[in-house]
Design an enzyme around this catalytic site. Structure first.
Site, PDB file in Angstrom:
ATOM      1  N   HIS A   7       0.823  -1.214   0.000  1.00  0.00           N
ATOM      2  CA  HIS A   7       0.000   0.000   0.000  1.00  0.00           C
ATOM      3  C   HIS A   7       0.850   1.253   0.000  1.00  0.00           C
ATOM      4  O   HIS A   7       2.023   1.230   0.350  1.00  0.00           O
ATOM      5  CB  HIS A   7      -0.989   0.036   1.176  1.00  0.00           C
ATOM      6  CG  HIS A   7      -0.398  -0.052   2.553  1.00  0.00           C
ATOM      7  ND1 HIS A   7      -0.258  -1.231   3.248  1.00  0.00           N
ATOM      8  CD2 HIS A   7       0.071   0.912   3.397  1.00  0.00           C
ATOM      9  CE1 HIS A   7       0.254  -1.003   4.437  1.00  0.00           C
ATOM     10  NE2 HIS A   7       0.479   0.304   4.556  1.00  0.00           N
ATOM     11  N   HIS A  78       3.660   7.035   3.888  1.00  0.00           N
ATOM     12  CA  HIS A  78       4.608   5.921   3.774  1.00  0.00           C
ATOM     13  C   HIS A  78       4.252   4.987   2.629  1.00  0.00           C
ATOM     14  O   HIS A  78       3.146   5.037   2.090  1.00  0.00           O
ATOM     15  CB  HIS A  78       4.748   5.153   5.097  1.00  0.00           C
ATOM     16  CG  HIS A  78       3.530   4.403   5.564  1.00  0.00           C
ATOM     17  ND1 HIS A  78       2.642   4.911   6.480  1.00  0.00           N
ATOM     18  CD2 HIS A  78       3.061   3.171   5.267  1.00  0.00           C
ATOM     19  CE1 HIS A  78       1.692   4.016   6.726  1.00  0.00           C
ATOM     20  NE2 HIS A  78       1.916   2.964   5.989  1.00  0.00           N
ATOM     21  N   GLU A 129       7.447   0.991   5.287  1.00  0.00           N
ATOM     22  CA  GLU A 129       6.914  -0.087   6.128  1.00  0.00           C
ATOM     23  C   GLU A 129       7.179  -1.419   5.418  1.00  0.00           C
ATOM     24  O   GLU A 129       7.088  -1.496   4.181  1.00  0.00           O
ATOM     25  CB  GLU A 129       5.396   0.121   6.308  1.00  0.00           C
ATOM     26  CG  GLU A 129       4.701  -0.983   7.110  1.00  0.00           C
ATOM     27  CD  GLU A 129       3.183  -0.755   7.250  1.00  0.00           C
ATOM     28  OE1 GLU A 129       2.637   0.202   6.639  1.00  0.00           O
ATOM     29  OE2 GLU A 129       2.548  -1.552   7.970  1.00  0.00           O
TER      30      GLU A 129
HETATM   31  C1  LIG Z   1      -1.338   0.084  10.690  1.00  0.00           C
HETATM   32  C2  LIG Z   1      -0.074   0.089   9.919  1.00  0.00           C
HETATM   33  C3  LIG Z   1      -0.218  -0.780   8.676  1.00  0.00           C
HETATM   34  O1  LIG Z   1      -0.274  -0.313   7.550  1.00  0.00           O
HETATM   35  O2  LIG Z   1      -0.273  -2.018   8.908  1.00  0.00           O
HETATM   36  C4  LIG Z   1       0.402   1.488   9.612  1.00  0.00           C
HETATM   37  O3  LIG Z   1       0.765   1.848   8.533  1.00  0.00           O
HETATM   38  S1  LIG Z   1       0.488   2.525  10.974  1.00  0.00           S
HETATM   39  C5  LIG Z   1       1.091   4.084  10.366  1.00  0.00           C
HETATM   40  C6  LIG Z   1       1.512   4.949  11.464  1.00  0.00           C
HETATM   41  N1  LIG Z   1       2.670   4.421  12.141  1.00  0.00           N
HETATM   42  C7  LIG Z   1       3.932   4.858  11.908  1.00  0.00           C
HETATM   43  O4  LIG Z   1       4.144   5.773  11.125  1.00  0.00           O
HETATM   44  C8  LIG Z   1       5.018   4.222  12.752  1.00  0.00           C
HETATM   45  C9  LIG Z   1       6.398   4.654  12.366  1.00  0.00           C
HETATM   46  N2  LIG Z   1       6.534   6.106  12.426  1.00  0.00           N
HETATM   47  C10 LIG Z   1       7.208   6.731  13.426  1.00  0.00           C
HETATM   48  O5  LIG Z   1       7.722   6.095  14.355  1.00  0.00           O
HETATM   49  C11 LIG Z   1       7.283   8.218  13.364  1.00  0.00           C
HETATM   50  O6  LIG Z   1       6.185   8.726  12.615  1.00  0.00           O
HETATM   51  C12 LIG Z   1       8.593   8.738  12.754  1.00  0.00           C
HETATM   52  C13 LIG Z   1       8.790   8.316  11.329  1.00  0.00           C
HETATM   53  C14 LIG Z   1       9.784   8.291  13.615  1.00  0.00           C
HETATM   54  C15 LIG Z   1       8.530  10.282  12.775  1.00  0.00           C
HETATM   55  O7  LIG Z   1       8.233  10.663  14.065  1.00  0.00           O
HETATM   56  P1  LIG Z   1       8.008  12.180  14.433  1.00  0.00           P
HETATM   57  O8  LIG Z   1       6.998  12.770  13.498  1.00  0.00           O
HETATM   58  O9  LIG Z   1       7.778  12.304  15.901  1.00  0.00           O
HETATM   59  O10 LIG Z   1       9.423  12.698  14.181  1.00  0.00           O
HETATM   60  P2  LIG Z   1       9.992  14.047  13.718  1.00  0.00           P
HETATM   61  O11 LIG Z   1       8.944  15.064  13.473  1.00  0.00           O
HETATM   62  O12 LIG Z   1      11.055  14.345  14.693  1.00  0.00           O
HETATM   63  O13 LIG Z   1      10.593  13.619  12.345  1.00  0.00           O
HETATM   64  C16 LIG Z   1      11.947  13.390  12.124  1.00  0.00           C
HETATM   65  C17 LIG Z   1      12.210  13.772  10.683  1.00  0.00           C
HETATM   66  O14 LIG Z   1      11.551  12.822   9.829  1.00  0.00           O
HETATM   67  C18 LIG Z   1      10.634  13.487   8.984  1.00  0.00           C
HETATM   68  N3  LIG Z   1       9.445  12.661   8.815  1.00  0.00           N
HETATM   69  C19 LIG Z   1       8.565  12.333   9.780  1.00  0.00           C
HETATM   70  N4  LIG Z   1       7.603  11.560   9.277  1.00  0.00           N
HETATM   71  C20 LIG Z   1       7.883  11.407   7.960  1.00  0.00           C
HETATM   72  C21 LIG Z   1       7.241  10.714   6.900  1.00  0.00           C
HETATM   73  N5  LIG Z   1       6.122  10.048   7.092  1.00  0.00           N
HETATM   74  N6  LIG Z   1       7.801  10.758   5.678  1.00  0.00           N
HETATM   75  C22 LIG Z   1       8.950  11.456   5.477  1.00  0.00           C
HETATM   76  N7  LIG Z   1       9.604  12.127   6.437  1.00  0.00           N
HETATM   77  C23 LIG Z   1       9.068  12.110   7.664  1.00  0.00           C
HETATM   78  C24 LIG Z   1      10.326  14.793   9.685  1.00  0.00           C
HETATM   79  O15 LIG Z   1       9.902  15.761   8.748  1.00  0.00           O
HETATM   80  C25 LIG Z   1      11.642  15.136  10.309  1.00  0.00           C
HETATM   81  O16 LIG Z   1      12.502  15.710   9.371  1.00  0.00           O
HETATM   82  P3  LIG Z   1      13.306  17.061   9.661  1.00  0.00           P
HETATM   83  O17 LIG Z   1      14.138  16.713  10.868  1.00  0.00           O
HETATM   84  O18 LIG Z   1      14.099  17.279   8.412  1.00  0.00           O
HETATM   85  O19 LIG Z   1      12.252  18.085   9.917  1.00  0.00           O
HETATM   86 CO   LIG Z   2       0.791   1.183   6.520  1.00  0.00          CO
END
Ligand SMILES: C[C@@H](C(=O)O)C(=O)SCCNC(=O)CCNC(=O)[C@H](O)C(C)(C)COP(=O)(O)OP(=O)(O)OC[C@H]1O[C@@H](n2cnc3c(N)ncnc32)[C@H](O)[C@@H]1OP(=O)(O)O
Ligand SMILES: [Co+2]
Length: 133
Positions: A7, A78, A129
């Site tokens: 996806h 993502h 992912e």
């Molecule tokens: C149910 C499941 C499924 O499909 O089965 C799902 O998908 S669940 C979908 C939801 N779950 C997830 O997303 C889980 C994994 N994601 C995470 O752990 C988090 O979202 C992070 C990716 C670590 C980002 O965390 P957070 O927003 O607190 O961090 P942050 O603001 O400090 O971001 C660090 C840097 O990464 C960038 N950044 C953050 N999210 C981003 C994204 N989605 N795509 C591209 N860049 C991204 C920010 O702009 C920042 O860059 P700069 O420093 O340059 O400004």
């Molecule tokens: Co997903």
């Protein structure tokens, strides 16, 4: 290691409006599903070759809250690739020098299969992912 694109996820501020948009284009859309362990409510849009995952924050500690603050109109959040073995995939990702997020223990994802995420900064700006197929 990389299997099919499972996806593309889009974080949206209004889940009902986003769902309607795709439904109006004739796509099959799922009912909203709360995934408290992931901090999101999701809707799947089914396409012939892959899916769109519409994401909306759920709960106070949603991992997409910060993304929506930076992208208030929504945005591509993502990509999800299928892999045959999630543990082996994590090892392969780490061997390239990229970080697997969290403590490396897979969570059960939207399809009841183990999932892990890799850091967007290590994937050229795209959060990735991996889902065991
Ligand atoms: C149910 C499941 C499924 O499909 O089965 C799902 O998908 S669940 C979908 C939801 N779950 C997830 O997303 C889980 C994994 N994601 C995470 O752990 C988090 O979202 C992070 C990716 C670590 C980002 O965390 P957070 O927003 O607190 O961090 P942050 O603001 O400090 O971001 C660090 C840097 O990464 C960038 N950044 C953050 N999210 C981003 C994204 N989605 N795509 C591209 N860049 C991204 C920010 O702009 C920042 O860059 P700069 O420093 O340059 O400004
Ligand atoms: Co997903």
């Amino acid at each position: 290691m990389l299997g099919p694109l499972n996806h593309v996820a889009i974080a949206v501020p209004d889940l009902a409006a986003a769902t309607d948009r795709y439904a109006q284009l004739g796509a099959k859309v799922s009912p909203p599903q709360d995934l408290p362990e992931h901090g999101v409510t999701i809707v799947f849009v089914e396409l012939p070759n892959t899916k769109i995952e519409l994401l909306h924050p759920l709960g106070a500690a949603s991992p997409i809250a910060g993304f929506l603050e930076k992208n208030p109109a929504g945005g591509i959040h993502h990509l999800c690739f299928e892999v045959a073995d999630i543990g082996a995939a994590a090892e392969t990702v780490r061997a390239t020098g990229a970080r697997i997020l969290g403590d490396g223990t897979p969570k059960i994802g939207a399809h009841g299969k183990p999932v892990l995420f890799a850091h967007p900064k290590d994937f050229h700006g795209a959060l990735v992912e991996f889902e065991e197929s």
